[in-house]
Design an enzyme around this catalytic site. Structure first.
Site, PDB file in Angstrom:
ATOM      1  N   CYS A 111       0.752  -1.473   0.041  1.00 25.88           N
ATOM      2  CA  CYS A 111      -0.137   0.111  -0.104  1.00 25.88           C
ATOM      3  C   CYS A 111       0.819   1.332  -0.098  1.00 25.88           C
ATOM      4  O   CYS A 111       0.362   2.384  -0.228  1.00 25.88           O
ATOM      5  CB  CYS A 111      -0.910  -0.171   1.236  1.00 25.88           C
ATOM      6  SG  CYS A 111      -1.973  -1.322   1.207  1.00 25.88           S
ATOM      7  N   HIS A 252      -3.503   6.760   1.847  1.00 23.97           N
ATOM      8  CA  HIS A 252      -3.912   5.359   1.255  1.00 23.97           C
ATOM      9  C   HIS A 252      -5.367   5.148   1.910  1.00 23.97           C
ATOM     10  O   HIS A 252      -5.630   5.347   3.167  1.00 23.97           O
ATOM     11  CB  HIS A 252      -2.998   4.390   1.742  1.00 23.97           C
ATOM     12  CG  HIS A 252      -3.190   3.051   1.796  1.00 23.97           C
ATOM     13  ND1 HIS A 252      -4.096   2.317   0.897  1.00 23.97           N
ATOM     14  CD2 HIS A 252      -3.359   2.039   2.689  1.00 23.97           C
ATOM     15  CE1 HIS A 252      -4.335   1.325   0.874  1.00 23.97           C
ATOM     16  NE2 HIS A 252      -4.122   1.017   2.070  1.00 23.97           N
ATOM     17  N   ASN A 282     -10.245  -0.853  -0.272  1.00 27.42           N
ATOM     18  CA  ASN A 282      -8.626  -0.661  -0.162  1.00 27.42           C
ATOM     19  C   ASN A 282      -8.138  -1.254  -1.423  1.00 27.42           C
ATOM     20  O   ASN A 282      -8.322  -2.442  -1.780  1.00 27.42           O
ATOM     21  CB  ASN A 282      -8.159  -1.520   1.090  1.00 27.42           C
ATOM     22  CG  ASN A 282      -6.881  -1.243   1.182  1.00 27.42           C
ATOM     23  OD1 ASN A 282      -6.057  -0.884   0.338  1.00 27.42           O
ATOM     24  ND2 ASN A 282      -6.123  -1.720   2.679  1.00 27.42           N
TER      25      ASN A 282
END
EC number: 2.3.1.180
Length: 326
Positions: A111, A252, A282
């Protein structure tokens, strides 16, 4: 020598799964998922949609917006932890978009991958090594999910985001900070888990095979809420910009509770944080460039504004970039 962001692009699979559909496979509900994560749906790549295809669609979107031919790209950096080929998919991406003159390589940092890739690209330009660099963050995390694990299967979506940067007298990237603490790596992993092996006398050589993603959600939450505000503040201090002078924060997109807690620690309104969790979940390395591209399409980000990008994830890794939008 400055680094200028020339354009952005994005792509997600057409197929999407809403929260209610999880009620058929695990013990959960739309209310439980949305209140804890901020996610309503996520796009998932079917077998016909590869990581390379998503990355190429995002790349071509960025190239089209900048009216630049793929042959004019000097370097491609693909940030992904889920390549189609274990050796990397940047070369496949290069072939897919026809960027025959470019060098191409992958960066694996989950990420945080896009942040690290964008910093890497900017350094090549500032060193005078390359003129135009394509940075793509793309992941198909759905390939590595345990669909019986309620704590993780609801979180992830698939997608890709791209940023095209080039040499300029105008500098869009004002500063950055990158961090790693490998002592915390066990909190978020996708480990090699051999199920077969070859015997050579008394020595066993395992055959590679990867398990599903495993995450200690509580520890990742504590890590992100503690470290991300610090790295953002330090990065801003380095370029003499105050928190109040920042117009937008694009972090993020892990879950809404992390974003809310970080906003509180930074003493900023949540309205300054650009989020797209509700529609995408996500998306790992794709989350920041995907949110950036949407914010530009929606004309939220305007010339002259200060934008902070911050990523955090497996490794554990984290980092921030301060942009002056031009």
């Amino acid at each position: 020598m400055g680094v200028h962001i020339l354009s952005t692009g994005s792509s997600v699979p057409n197929f999407s799964v809403e929260n209610q559909q999880f009620e058929d496979i695990i013990e959960t509900s739309d209310h439980w998922i949305s209140t804890r994560t901020g996610i309503k749906k996520r796009h998932l790549a079917p077998s016909s949609t590869s990581l390379t295809k998503l990355a190429a669609e995002a790349a071509n979107d960025a190239l089209s917006k900048a009216s630049i031919n793929a042959e004019d790209i000097d370097l491609i950096i693909l940030a992904t932890s889920t390549p189609d080929d274990l050796f990397g998919s940047a070369s496949q991406l290069q072939a897919e978009i026809g960027a025959t003159s470019s060098t191409a390589f992958d960066i694996t940092a989950a990420c945080s991958g896009f942040i690290i890739a964008l910093v890497t690209a900017s350094q090549f330009i500032q060193a005078g090594s390359y003129n135009k660099v394509l940075v793509v963050g793309a992941d198909t995390m759905s390939r590595w999910i345990d669909w019986s694990d309620r704590s993780s299967c609801i979180l992830f979506g698939d997608g890709a985001g791209a940023v095209l940067i080039g040499e300029s007298s105008i500098n869009s990237i004002l500063g950055f900070k990158l961090c790693t603490d490998g002592r915390l790596n066990s909190h978020l992993q996708l480990m090699n888990s051999p199920s077969d092996s070859q015997q050579f006398g008394l020595t066993t050589v395992p055959k590679g095979r990867y398990d599903s993603i495993r995450m200690n959600g509580k520890e990742v939450y504590k890590f992100a809420v503690f470290q991300v505000p610090i790295v953002i503040k330090n990065c801003l201090n380095d370029v003499n910009i105050s928190i109040d002078e920042v117009d937008w924060f694009i972090l993020h997109q892990a879950n809404i509770r992390i974003l809310e807690a970080i906003a509180t620690r930074l003493s900023i309104p949540l309205s300054k944080m650009i989020t797209n969790l509700e529609n995408y979940g996500n998306t790992s390395a794709a989350s920041i460039p995907l949110a950036l591209d949407e914010a530009i399409k929606e004309k939220k980000i305007q010339p002259g504004q200060v934008v902070v990008l911050a990523g955090f994830g497996a490794g554990l890794t984290w980092g921030a970039i301060v942009l002056k939008w031009q």
